[in-house]
Design a protein around this motif. Structure first.
Motif, PDB file in Angstrom:
ATOM      1  N   VAL A   1       0.863  -1.180   0.000  1.00  0.00           N
ATOM      2  CA  VAL A   1       0.000   0.000   0.000  1.00  0.00           C
ATOM      3  C   VAL A   1       0.897   1.226   0.000  1.00  0.00           C
ATOM      4  CG1 VAL A   1      -1.926  -1.140   1.156  1.00  0.00           C
ATOM      5  CG2 VAL A   1      -0.146  -0.050   2.537  1.00  0.00           C
ATOM      6  N   THR A   2       0.351   2.382  -0.416  1.00  0.00           N
ATOM      7  CA  THR A   2       1.178   3.569  -0.528  1.00  0.00           C
ATOM      8  C   THR A   2       0.413   4.801  -0.086  1.00  0.00           C
ATOM      9  OG1 THR A   2       2.287   2.593  -2.444  1.00  0.00           O
ATOM     10  CG2 THR A   2       2.655   4.938  -2.041  1.00  0.00           C
ATOM     11  N   ALA A   3       0.965   5.538   0.857  1.00  0.00           N
ATOM     12  CA  ALA A   3       0.376   6.808   1.271  1.00  0.00           C
ATOM     13  C   ALA A   3       0.605   7.854   0.181  1.00  0.00           C
ATOM     14  CB  ALA A   3       0.999   7.273   2.579  1.00  0.00           C
ATOM     15  N   ALA A   4      -0.370   8.761   0.045  1.00  0.00           N
ATOM     16  CA  ALA A   4      -0.235   9.839  -0.930  1.00  0.00           C
ATOM     17  C   ALA A   4       0.573  10.998  -0.379  1.00  0.00           C
ATOM     18  CB  ALA A   4      -1.619  10.330  -1.359  1.00  0.00           C
ATOM     19  N   GLY A   5       0.687  11.069   0.936  1.00  0.00           N
ATOM     20  CA  GLY A   5       1.454  12.153   1.524  1.00  0.00           C
ATOM     21  C   GLY A   5       1.416  12.106   3.032  1.00  0.00           C
ATOM     22  N   ALA A   6       2.235  12.965   3.645  1.00  0.00           N
ATOM     23  CA  ALA A   6       2.305  13.060   5.104  1.00  0.00           C
ATOM     24  C   ALA A   6       2.290  14.522   5.500  1.00  0.00           C
ATOM     25  CB  ALA A   6       3.569  12.379   5.632  1.00  0.00           C
ATOM     26  N   ILE A   7       1.515  14.837   6.531  1.00  0.00           N
ATOM     27  CA  ILE A   7       1.416  16.214   6.984  1.00  0.00           C
ATOM     28  C   ILE A   7       2.729  16.673   7.603  1.00  0.00           C
ATOM     29  CG2 ILE A   7       0.172  17.777   8.539  1.00  0.00           C
ATOM     30  CD1 ILE A   7      -2.250  15.853   8.247  1.00  0.00           C
ATOM     31  N   SER A   8       3.347  15.813   8.402  1.00  0.00           N
ATOM     32  CA  SER A   8       4.619  16.142   9.047  1.00  0.00           C
ATOM     33  C   SER A   8       5.724  15.231   8.534  1.00  0.00           C
ATOM     34  CB  SER A   8       4.513  15.975  10.565  1.00  0.00           C
ATOM     35  OG  SER A   8       3.594  16.892  11.110  1.00  0.00           O
ATOM     36  N   LEU A   9       6.963  15.664   8.743  1.00  0.00           N
ATOM     37  CA  LEU A   9       8.112  14.845   8.400  1.00  0.00           C
ATOM     38  C   LEU A   9       8.176  13.612   9.297  1.00  0.00           C
ATOM     39  CD1 LEU A   9      10.738  17.684   8.014  1.00  0.00           C
ATOM     40  CD2 LEU A   9      10.146  16.092   6.204  1.00  0.00           C
ATOM     41  N   GLY A  10       9.117  12.738   9.000  1.00  0.00           N
ATOM     42  CA  GLY A  10       9.253  11.505   9.745  1.00  0.00           C
ATOM     43  C   GLY A  10       9.666  11.691  11.187  1.00  0.00           C
TER      44      GLY A  10
ATOM     45  N   GLU B   1       0.104  21.987   0.655  1.00  0.00           N
ATOM     46  CA  GLU B   1       0.343  21.006  -0.400  1.00  0.00           C
ATOM     47  C   GLU B   1      -0.390  19.702  -0.123  1.00  0.00           C
ATOM     48  OE1 GLU B   1       3.989  18.797  -2.817  1.00  0.00           O
ATOM     49  OE2 GLU B   1       4.439  20.277  -1.271  1.00  0.00           O
ATOM     50  N   VAL B   2      -0.374  19.254   1.127  1.00  0.00           N
ATOM     51  CA  VAL B   2      -1.099  18.030   1.465  1.00  0.00           C
ATOM     52  C   VAL B   2      -2.596  18.234   1.273  1.00  0.00           C
ATOM     53  CG1 VAL B   2      -1.614  16.363   3.287  1.00  0.00           C
ATOM     54  CG2 VAL B   2       0.689  17.279   3.067  1.00  0.00           C
TER      55      VAL B   2
ATOM     56  N   LEU C   1      -8.160  18.273   6.146  1.00  0.00           N
ATOM     57  CA  LEU C   1      -9.396  17.676   5.624  1.00  0.00           C
ATOM     58  C   LEU C   1     -10.539  18.672   5.497  1.00  0.00           C
ATOM     59  CD1 LEU C   1      -9.561  14.234   7.477  1.00  0.00           C
ATOM     60  CD2 LEU C   1      -8.501  14.809   5.285  1.00  0.00           C
ATOM     61  N   GLU C   2     -10.346  19.890   5.964  1.00  0.00           N
ATOM     62  CA  GLU C   2     -11.414  20.889   5.935  1.00  0.00           C
ATOM     63  C   GLU C   2     -11.924  21.119   4.510  1.00  0.00           C
ATOM     64  OE1 GLU C   2     -12.160  25.506   7.433  1.00  0.00           O
ATOM     65  OE2 GLU C   2     -10.228  24.529   7.725  1.00  0.00           O
ATOM     66  N   GLY C   3     -13.226  21.020   4.352  1.00  0.00           N
ATOM     67  CA  GLY C   3     -13.837  21.231   3.042  1.00  0.00           C
ATOM     68  C   GLY C   3     -13.809  20.033   2.127  1.00  0.00           C
ATOM     69  N   THR C   4     -13.361  18.876   2.615  1.00  0.00           N
ATOM     70  CA  THR C   4     -13.340  17.652   1.814  1.00  0.00           C
ATOM     71  C   THR C   4     -14.269  16.612   2.442  1.00  0.00           C
ATOM     72  OG1 THR C   4     -11.599  16.417   2.991  1.00  0.00           O
ATOM     73  CG2 THR C   4     -10.896  18.120   1.427  1.00  0.00           C
ATOM     74  N   GLU C   5     -14.484  15.532   1.722  1.00  0.00           N
ATOM     75  CA  GLU C   5     -15.327  14.450   2.238  1.00  0.00           C
ATOM     76  C   GLU C   5     -14.494  13.318   2.846  1.00  0.00           C
ATOM     77  OE1 GLU C   5     -17.944  13.126  -0.824  1.00  0.00           O
ATOM     78  OE2 GLU C   5     -18.967  15.061  -1.006  1.00  0.00           O
ATOM     79  N   ALA C   6     -13.209  13.511   2.916  1.00  0.00           N
ATOM     80  CA  ALA C   6     -12.340  12.478   3.481  1.00  0.00           C
ATOM     81  C   ALA C   6     -12.608  12.314   4.973  1.00  0.00           C
ATOM     82  CB  ALA C   6     -10.877  12.853   3.250  1.00  0.00           C
ATOM     83  N   LYS C   7     -12.493  11.102   5.448  1.00  0.00           N
ATOM     84  CA  LYS C   7     -12.695  10.830   6.871  1.00  0.00           C
ATOM     85  C   LYS C   7     -11.354  10.595   7.537  1.00  0.00           C
ATOM     86  CE  LYS C   7     -13.649   5.931   5.900  1.00  0.00           C
ATOM     87  NZ  LYS C   7     -14.597   4.818   6.094  1.00  0.00           N
ATOM     88  N   ALA C   8     -11.371  10.598   8.864  1.00  0.00           N
ATOM     89  CA  ALA C   8     -10.140  10.409   9.616  1.00  0.00           C
ATOM     90  C   ALA C   8     -10.320   9.348  10.691  1.00  0.00           C
ATOM     91  CB  ALA C   8      -9.705  11.726  10.262  1.00  0.00           C
ATOM     92  N   LEU C   9      -9.336   8.454  10.793  1.00  0.00           N
ATOM     93  CA  LEU C   9      -9.281   7.461  11.856  1.00  0.00           C
ATOM     94  C   LEU C   9      -7.890   7.500  12.477  1.00  0.00           C
ATOM     95  CD1 LEU C   9     -11.065   4.293  10.388  1.00  0.00           C
ATOM     96  CD2 LEU C   9     -12.004   5.962  11.987  1.00  0.00           C
TER      97      LEU C   9
END
Length: 344
Positions: free
Chosen positions: A255-264, A276-277, A304-312
Motif C-alpha cells: 500500500v502507498t500513502a499519498a502524503g504526510a502532513i509532518s516529516l518523519g 500542499e497536502v 481535511l477541511e472542506g473535503t469528504e475524506a474521513k479520519a481514523l
C-alpha cells in the motif's frame, strides 16, 4: 500441612532464584518490548522505557524508567535516529549493560527519509536509484506529476520544502527513516538477534530463547500471509498520514500513502507543506487521513477541511494494545484493519 507449606515455599524460592538469573532487559518502545517479550516469554519480562501514548521522538524519563536502565543487563532500542535524547541516558545509566541498537545492525533494512509532503508518484522499488532522495529530479522530471492539478504547486513550493528541511536543527535524517519496526522482515531478523544476545548472557536458557524466537517468527509470517491479500484490495486507494512513519509497512504490504502532513521526525510542518497536502487530498480524491494519538490532531482537521475524506487513528506504536509476547503481530493486524476500514 506443614510439609505441604514447606514444599510450596521451596518451589517459590526456586522460581525466584531462576527469575533472578534471567537477564534484566530494558526496551525503548512497545513494539520492541513485544519482540523481547516473545523471546523471553515465561522466563522473564522486559522493562518498557517510553510509556505507551508518548512520542519516542522526544521524551523525559521518569525515575522508574531511569532505574530500569541502570539495572539492565541488556538494552534493546531502535537507535538515535528515532530517540536522540535516549542515547546519553543509556551511556550514563546503563553502564553495565550490553546495548543492542537495531538501526546499527547490518541486517536491518533501512529506507531513506521521504522529505516531500506528497510522494504518491514515488516507486518504493526505486529507492536506491534516488540518490540524496532525488527530490529535485522527482519534481522536475516526472511526467506523472503533470497529470495532477497540483503539479505546479509542487514546483513552486519545492524551495520552501528545502528550507523547511534545513530548519530542523537537531534532527539528522542522513541515517534513514527510523520507523524500521514496521517492517515485519526487520522484526523477524531482530527476533533471532535478540535470542542470540540473551543466550550469550544466559547460556542455560539458550535453547528456550531460540525456540521462542522461532515461534515468534512463525506468528509474524502467518500474520503477514493473512494481511497481504486483504490489503491488496485497497492497494490503489489514496490515504494521507499524520507523519511519515509508515513507509516500511507500505513496502511490506503493497500500500502507498499519498502524503504526510509532518516529516518523519514529527516536527511541526510549515504552512506550505500543509497547503500542499490539502491540495493532494482534493486533487487525488483522498478517501482517508490518519491521526495518531501521540500528536496534534488539529492539523489533520485543517488538511481535511472542506473535503469528504474521513479520519481514523492509525497508531504505529500500538498504544491501546496489551503488552506481551503477542504484541507485535497484533500491532500489524490492528494497522491492517484500520487501513481497510478507513480507505474502503
Amino acid at each position: 500441612m506443614r510439609q505441604l507449606l514447606g514444599t510450596a515455599f521451596a518451589a517459590t524460592w526456586i522460581a525466584t532464584i531462576s527469575w533472578a538469573d534471567v537477564p534484566r532487559v530494558a526496551t525503548d518502545i512497545a513494539p520492541i518490548h513485544g519482540l523481547v517479550s516473545q523471546v523471553m516469554k515465561d522466563l522473564g519480562e522486559p522493562d518498557l522505557i517510553i510509556r505507551p501514548g508518548a512520542s519516542p521522538h522526544s521524551y523525559a524519563l521518569r525515575p522508574s524508567e531511569a532505574r530500569a536502565l541502570s539495572q539492565a543487563d541488556l538494552v534493546v532500542w531502535i537507535g538515535e535516529g528515532l530517540a536522540p535524547w535516549l542515547e546519553p541516558s543509556i551511556e550514563q545509566l546503563a553502564t553495565n549493560a550490553h546495548v543492542l541498537e537495531l538501526l546499527a545492525l547490518p541486517s536491518t533494512t533501512i529506507l531513506p527519509y521521504r522529505e516531500g509532503a506528497t510522494f504518491e508518484a514515488h516507486d518504493h522499488d526505486e529507492h536506491d536509484a534516488h540518490d540524496d532522495h532525488g527530490h529535485d529530479e522527482d519534481h522536475e522530471g516526472h511526467d506523472e506529476h503533470s497529470e495532477h492539478a497540483h503539479d505546479e504547486h509542487h514546483h513552486d513550493d519545492h524551495a520552501k520544502h528545502d528550507e523547511e528541511h534545513e530548519s530542523h536543527d537537531g534532527h539528522d535524517h542522513s541515517s534513514g527513516d527510523p520507523h524500521v519496526w514496521l517492517s515485519p522482515e526487520n522484526a523477524i531478523t531482530w527476533l533471532n538477534v535478540i535470542a542470540e544476545e540473551l543466550s550469550e548472557l544466559d547460556p542455560e536458557n539458550a535453547s528456550k530463547y531460540q525456540k521462542n524466537a522461532q515461534e515468534g517468527i512463525a506468528k509474524i509470517q502467518q500474520t503477514k500471509a493473512d494481511l497481504v491479500p486483504q490489503l491488496s484490495k485497497i492497494a490503489d486507494n489514496n490515504f494521507v498520514v499524520f507523519h511519515d512513519a509508515y513507509q516500511y509497512f507500505e513496502v511490506s504490504f503493497g500500500v502507498t500513502a499519498a502524503g504526510a502532513i509532518s516529516l518523519g521526525d514529527a516536527s511541526d510542518p510549515s504552512p506550505a507543506r500543509i497547503a500542499e497536502v490539502r491540495d493532494t487530498v482534493r486533487d487525488l480524491n483522498v478517501a482517508c487521513a490518519f491521526r495518531e494519538p501521540q500528536y496534534n490532531n488539529g492539523l489533520v482537521d485543517t488538511v481535511l477541511e472542506g473535503t469528504e475524506a474521513k479520519a481514523l487513528i492509525l497508531d504505529p506504536l500500538g498504544t491501546n494494545l496489551e503488552l506481551g509476547s503477542d504484541f507485535y503481530p497484533e500491532l500489524l493486524q490492528e494497522m491492517g484493519k484500520t487501513l481497510i476500514a478507513c480507505v474502503k
